[in-house]
Write a protein that holds these residues in place. Structure first.
Motif, PDB file in Angstrom:
ATOM      1  N   VAL A 108       0.983  -1.088   0.027  1.00 38.65           N
ATOM      2  CA  VAL A 108       0.171   0.162  -0.013  1.00 38.65           C
ATOM      3  C   VAL A 108       0.964   1.191   0.093  1.00 38.65           C
ATOM      4  O   VAL A 108       2.032   1.423   0.689  1.00 38.65           O
ATOM      5  CB  VAL A 108      -1.036   0.070   1.190  1.00 38.65           C
ATOM      6  CG1 VAL A 108      -1.460   1.519   1.243  1.00 38.65           C
ATOM      7  CG2 VAL A 108      -1.748  -1.107   1.228  1.00 38.65           C
ATOM      8  N   ALA A 109       0.516   2.411  -0.869  1.00 40.04           N
ATOM      9  CA  ALA A 109       1.037   3.684  -0.825  1.00 40.04           C
ATOM     10  C   ALA A 109      -0.116   4.588  -0.794  1.00 40.04           C
ATOM     11  O   ALA A 109      -0.736   4.632  -1.726  1.00 40.04           O
ATOM     12  CB  ALA A 109       1.971   3.708  -2.064  1.00 40.04           C
ATOM     13  N   THR A 110      -0.077   5.255   0.266  1.00 38.98           N
ATOM     14  CA  THR A 110      -1.327   6.073   0.583  1.00 38.98           C
ATOM     15  C   THR A 110      -0.935   7.551   1.218  1.00 38.98           C
ATOM     16  O   THR A 110      -0.263   7.602   1.645  1.00 38.98           O
ATOM     17  CB  THR A 110      -2.231   5.265   1.693  1.00 38.98           C
ATOM     18  OG1 THR A 110      -3.485   6.048   2.070  1.00 38.98           O
ATOM     19  CG2 THR A 110      -1.574   5.134   2.904  1.00 38.98           C
ATOM     20  N   GLN A 131       2.348  -7.026   2.462  1.00 37.47           N
ATOM     21  CA  GLN A 131       3.685  -7.311   2.856  1.00 37.47           C
ATOM     22  C   GLN A 131       4.429  -6.058   3.402  1.00 37.47           C
ATOM     23  O   GLN A 131       5.413  -6.280   4.018  1.00 37.47           O
ATOM     24  CB  GLN A 131       4.454  -7.874   1.696  1.00 37.47           C
ATOM     25  CG  GLN A 131       4.247  -9.427   1.349  1.00 37.47           C
ATOM     26  CD  GLN A 131       5.005 -10.047   0.479  1.00 37.47           C
ATOM     27  OE1 GLN A 131       4.680 -10.416  -0.539  1.00 37.47           O
ATOM     28  NE2 GLN A 131       6.254  -9.928   0.637  1.00 37.47           N
ATOM     29  N   ALA A 132       3.862  -4.855   2.832  1.00 39.54           N
ATOM     30  CA  ALA A 132       4.707  -3.642   3.084  1.00 39.54           C
ATOM     31  C   ALA A 132       3.787  -2.517   2.795  1.00 39.54           C
ATOM     32  O   ALA A 132       2.680  -2.513   2.065  1.00 39.54           O
ATOM     33  CB  ALA A 132       6.116  -3.474   2.413  1.00 39.54           C
ATOM     34  N   SER A 133       4.131  -1.239   3.786  1.00 42.76           N
ATOM     35  CA  SER A 133       3.104   0.124   3.245  1.00 42.76           C
ATOM     36  C   SER A 133       3.923   1.066   3.530  1.00 42.76           C
ATOM     37  O   SER A 133       4.784   1.056   4.223  1.00 42.76           O
ATOM     38  CB  SER A 133       2.055  -0.150   4.108  1.00 42.76           C
ATOM     39  OG  SER A 133       1.961  -0.170   5.472  1.00 42.76           O
ATOM     40  N   LEU A 151       9.137   1.324  -1.075  1.00 41.21           N
ATOM     41  CA  LEU A 151       8.890  -0.139  -1.408  1.00 41.21           C
ATOM     42  C   LEU A 151       9.546  -1.023  -2.127  1.00 41.21           C
ATOM     43  O   LEU A 151       9.684  -2.456  -1.881  1.00 41.21           O
ATOM     44  CB  LEU A 151       7.299  -0.176  -1.624  1.00 41.21           C
ATOM     45  CG  LEU A 151       6.301   0.428  -0.688  1.00 41.21           C
ATOM     46  CD1 LEU A 151       4.941   0.927  -1.320  1.00 41.21           C
ATOM     47  CD2 LEU A 151       6.055  -0.223   0.729  1.00 41.21           C
ATOM     48  N   LEU A 152       9.886  -0.692  -3.482  1.00 37.23           N
ATOM     49  CA  LEU A 152      10.714  -1.516  -4.358  1.00 37.23           C
ATOM     50  C   LEU A 152      12.036  -1.985  -3.455  1.00 37.23           C
ATOM     51  O   LEU A 152      12.258  -3.117  -3.795  1.00 37.23           O
ATOM     52  CB  LEU A 152      10.895  -0.574  -5.432  1.00 37.23           C
ATOM     53  CG  LEU A 152       9.696  -0.102  -6.219  1.00 37.23           C
ATOM     54  CD1 LEU A 152      10.136   0.618  -7.392  1.00 37.23           C
ATOM     55  CD2 LEU A 152       9.151  -1.651  -6.842  1.00 37.23           C
ATOM     56  N   LYS A 153      12.582  -0.924  -2.972  1.00 34.23           N
ATOM     57  CA  LYS A 153      13.764  -1.363  -2.306  1.00 34.23           C
ATOM     58  C   LYS A 153      13.974  -2.384  -1.065  1.00 34.23           C
ATOM     59  O   LYS A 153      14.375  -3.333  -1.096  1.00 34.23           O
ATOM     60  CB  LYS A 153      14.784  -0.298  -1.482  1.00 34.23           C
ATOM     61  CG  LYS A 153      15.747  -0.507  -0.888  1.00 34.23           C
ATOM     62  CD  LYS A 153      16.423   0.987  -0.431  1.00 34.23           C
ATOM     63  CE  LYS A 153      17.871   0.776   0.336  1.00 34.23           C
ATOM     64  NZ  LYS A 153      18.676   1.830   0.599  1.00 34.23           N
ATOM     65  N   GLN A 154      12.672  -2.063  -0.224  1.00 33.32           N
ATOM     66  CA  GLN A 154      12.336  -3.113   0.931  1.00 33.32           C
ATOM     67  C   GLN A 154      12.091  -4.350   0.428  1.00 33.32           C
ATOM     68  O   GLN A 154      12.421  -5.459   0.982  1.00 33.32           O
ATOM     69  CB  GLN A 154      11.101  -2.462   1.620  1.00 33.32           C
ATOM     70  CG  GLN A 154      10.742  -3.442   2.761  1.00 33.32           C
ATOM     71  CD  GLN A 154       9.528  -2.858   3.445  1.00 33.32           C
ATOM     72  OE1 GLN A 154       9.142  -1.532   3.400  1.00 33.32           O
ATOM     73  NE2 GLN A 154       8.939  -3.576   4.307  1.00 33.32           N
TER      74      GLN A 154
END
Length: 218
Positions: A108-110, A131-133, A151-154
């Protein structure tokens, strides 16, 4: 068709039908503070931005103290006083489950703050799907690509293996700035015509309609 490994979703207007509540709460906040009440169109245009950026657009002349008051009143409206329903969209959970079953990572990117996202993830039971946000108080506001880049890096995913899904031009421009593909949804803040300006690979009118676009199983 390209096989994506990561699907990144916006929240408000994409997974949750909360645009109406955001509009109502923002207008009531302005009314309570005897400020100019922004139009529904103006408020729809800021959905997806951080609160600071949203207030820069809607109330550019407001001082720091007034903005702090607006944020406080808005939060009270959204969390306690306003009773406008904000359910998840029909088909949203089915979409997430289908993507997980096909091996996709989800994130999620909010424009929400972390506390707000955590609250709705718990209320909806969706927390186990992602898995991530990244939230607006953890990175620069959309359309800056910081949220997506982190997010891409994580998750160790290359940009060409990720896709962003959003209902706002800010979501799609963020994706473009990060070098990843995007799908626009026409049932949220912005119309299909407006979303077309950002050149998404597709515009869909329901959550489940994006499943074949993402998986390539048309």
């Amino acid at each position: 068709m390209k096989r994506y490994e990561l699907v990144i979703f916006d929240w408000d207007g994409t997974l949750m039908d909360s645009v109406g509540k955001i509009v109502a709460c923002m207008q009531q906040t302005a009314t309570e503070l005897n400020m100019m009440v922004p139009s529904e169109t103006a408020i729809r245009d800021i959905i997806g931005l951080s609160m600071d950026e949203a207030l820069n657009v809607l109330h550019p002349m407001a001082c720091t103290k007034t903005r702090e008051e607006m944020i406080s009143v808005y939060r009270q409206q959204y969390l306690q006083l306003n009773k406008t329903p904000s359910p998840v969209f029909d088909g949203a959970e089915e979409l997430l489950l289908a993507l997980k079953a096909s091996g996709h990572a989800l994130a999620v990117a909010t424009g929400k703050a972390r506390a707000g996202l955590d609250r709705v993830l718990t209320e909806t039971g969706f927390s186990t799907h992602f898995q991530a946000s990244r939230c607006a108080d953890e990175a620069k506001s959309k359309p800056h690509p910081q949220m997506l880049n982190e997010l891409l890096k994580q998750l160790n995913i290359a940009p060409e293996k990720a896709i962003m899904v959003g209902d706002s031009i800010h979501d799609l421009n963020m994706a473009s700035n990060a070098g990843i593909d995007a799908i626009g949804v026409s049932y949220g803040a912005h119309t299909a015509k407006r979303l077309t300006e950002a050149n998404p690979i597709a515009i869909v009118s329901s959550p489940l309609a994006m499943l074949p676009v993402i998986t390539g199983k048309m």
